[in-house]
Design an enzyme around this catalytic site. Sequence first.
Site, PDB file in Angstrom:
ATOM      1  N   HIS A 108      40.240  39.230 -24.546  1.00  0.00           N
ATOM      2  CA  HIS A 108      38.869  39.890 -24.522  1.00  0.00           C
ATOM      3  C   HIS A 108      38.225  38.215 -25.550  1.00  0.00           C
ATOM      4  CE1 HIS A 108      40.338  43.847 -23.794  1.00  0.00           C
ATOM      5  NE2 HIS A 108      42.063  43.029 -24.217  1.00  0.00           N
ATOM      6  N   CYS A 128      55.840  42.738 -14.304  1.00  0.00           N
ATOM      7  CA  CYS A 128      57.355  43.647 -14.439  1.00  0.00           C
ATOM      8  C   CYS A 128      58.151  42.107 -13.477  1.00  0.00           C
ATOM      9  CB  CYS A 128      57.818  44.374 -13.437  1.00  0.00           C
ATOM     10  SG  CYS A 128      56.433  46.134 -14.604  1.00  0.00           S
ATOM     11  N   SER A 148      51.447  44.599 -12.712  1.00  0.00           N
ATOM     12  CA  SER A 148      50.922  44.468 -14.128  1.00  0.00           C
ATOM     13  C   SER A 148      49.515  44.782 -14.332  1.00  0.00           C
ATOM     14  CB  SER A 148      52.191  44.333 -15.032  1.00  0.00           C
ATOM     15  OG  SER A 148      51.293  45.567 -16.552  1.00  0.00           O
TER      16      SER A 148
END
Length: 125
Positions: A70, A85, A65
């Site tokens: 940020h 996952c 994944s």
Amino acid sequence: MEYSSSGTHIIADLWGIEFTKLNDPVFLEEHLVLAAKNIGATILSCEKKSFEPYGATVFVVLSESHLSIHTYPEKGFAAIDGYTCGESIDPMDAILYLISVLYPHKQELVKLTRGTGKLEVTKIP
């Protein structure tokens, strides 16, 4: 081969981080890559972007994944996501590595268990 739809998503909000760390996309990418390697994830690609006057986004795409960050250096804030996952790789270990590198003064973490039918949310102390 059958793949599991279940996964673990760790969301971390971190405050009180040094401006220079949060404003350096090369530094951030290096540590997201190390975090992925430390948990045994398979890195497919990395993207980074600097913003003016400051801030950065780094996204590491994994076969399992992703990891992302940020940053808002002017606020000492970073928003980090780690999602994998299956059950063989734990994104929490990647998040803990990043916390140890960024050294925030305050942190809030949530664990989402996804793909099992009902979204489960767990606050991490």
